[in-house]
Design an enzyme around this catalytic site. Sequence first.
Site, PDB file in Angstrom:
ATOM      1  N   ASP A 177      -6.416  -2.100  -9.310  1.00  0.00           N
ATOM      2  CA  ASP A 177      -5.917  -0.802  -8.890  1.00  0.00           C
ATOM      3  C   ASP A 177      -6.649  -0.483  -7.584  1.00  0.00           C
ATOM      4  OD1 ASP A 177      -4.852   1.877  -8.976  1.00  0.00           O
ATOM      5  OD2 ASP A 177      -6.733   2.535  -9.879  1.00  0.00           O
ATOM      6  N   ASP A 195      -7.108   3.152  -5.719  1.00  0.00           N
ATOM      7  CA  ASP A 195      -7.884   4.391  -5.677  1.00  0.00           C
ATOM      8  C   ASP A 195      -8.785   4.505  -6.907  1.00  0.00           C
ATOM      9  OD1 ASP A 195      -6.506   4.953  -3.346  1.00  0.00           O
ATOM     10  OD2 ASP A 195      -5.010   6.196  -4.355  1.00  0.00           O
ATOM     11  N   ASP A 206     -11.499   8.036  -4.795  1.00  0.00           N
ATOM     12  CA  ASP A 206     -10.260   8.720  -5.121  1.00  0.00           C
ATOM     13  C   ASP A 206     -10.449  10.217  -4.903  1.00  0.00           C
ATOM     14  OD1 ASP A 206      -7.680   9.125  -5.955  1.00  0.00           O
ATOM     15  OD2 ASP A 206      -7.994   8.466  -8.017  1.00  0.00           O
ATOM     16  N   CYS A 219       3.701   1.729  -5.821  1.00  0.00           N
ATOM     17  CA  CYS A 219       4.814   2.545  -6.293  1.00  0.00           C
ATOM     18  C   CYS A 219       4.809   3.828  -5.477  1.00  0.00           C
ATOM     19  CB  CYS A 219       4.659   2.865  -7.776  1.00  0.00           C
ATOM     20  SG  CYS A 219       5.876   4.091  -8.340  1.00  0.00           S
ATOM     21  N   HIS A 224       6.944   6.262  -5.828  1.00  0.00           N
ATOM     22  CA  HIS A 224       7.730   7.261  -6.549  1.00  0.00           C
ATOM     23  C   HIS A 224       6.857   8.335  -7.193  1.00  0.00           C
ATOM     24  CE1 HIS A 224      10.018   3.367  -6.779  1.00  0.00           C
ATOM     25  NE2 HIS A 224      10.821   4.142  -6.071  1.00  0.00           N
ATOM     26  N   CYS A 246       8.136   0.935 -11.843  1.00  0.00           N
ATOM     27  CA  CYS A 246       6.921   0.422 -11.207  1.00  0.00           C
ATOM     28  C   CYS A 246       5.707   1.320 -11.404  1.00  0.00           C
ATOM     29  CB  CYS A 246       7.148   0.155  -9.718  1.00  0.00           C
ATOM     30  SG  CYS A 246       7.934   1.463  -8.772  1.00  0.00           S
TER      31      CYS A 246
END
Length: 175
Positions: free
Chosen positions: A7, A9, A15, A89, A91, A99
Amino acid sequence: MKLLILDRDGVINYDSDAYIKTLEEWVPIPGSVDAIAQLSKAGWTVAVATNQSGIARGYYPLATLEAMHARLRALVAEQGGEVGHIVYCPHGPDEGCDCRKPKPGMLRAIAEHYQIGLEGVWFVGDSKGDLEAALAVGAQPVLVKTGKGERTLEKGVPETTLIFDDLAAIARELI
């Protein structure tokens, strides 16, 4: 092929609940860039799968996200390493895509890119959604305590989850 999926962040860079919206806000967690470079030099392919709903929310353009990823690649390259395939992703959480983690679409895209299965491949994240995505494709869920990791750990994680302080600790374990 030795594949590690990260991953972004909270694992590679700091983050923020307010999102990472500018290149200036994209700040690597100490030791993370070196860890990726060391893993790469040791024969690991290091891919990245990251939710970036800030694009759908209009917080930053795709060009800014691409600049962040270019910076990551450049910093790792300066230390002699390489970042593999990066998928994201764009979205929002209500768009119903396949996703956005915890759905496993990005992990499947990485598997397709490299033409390999994900059984036992480590997916390193800092959130419940990361761990759930790993389990959905038979990957090994790995939690780092950076980013949201400590909060995630307090809420409970799947019993098969491996837990490390940070990405540097994972590199030490794997190399």
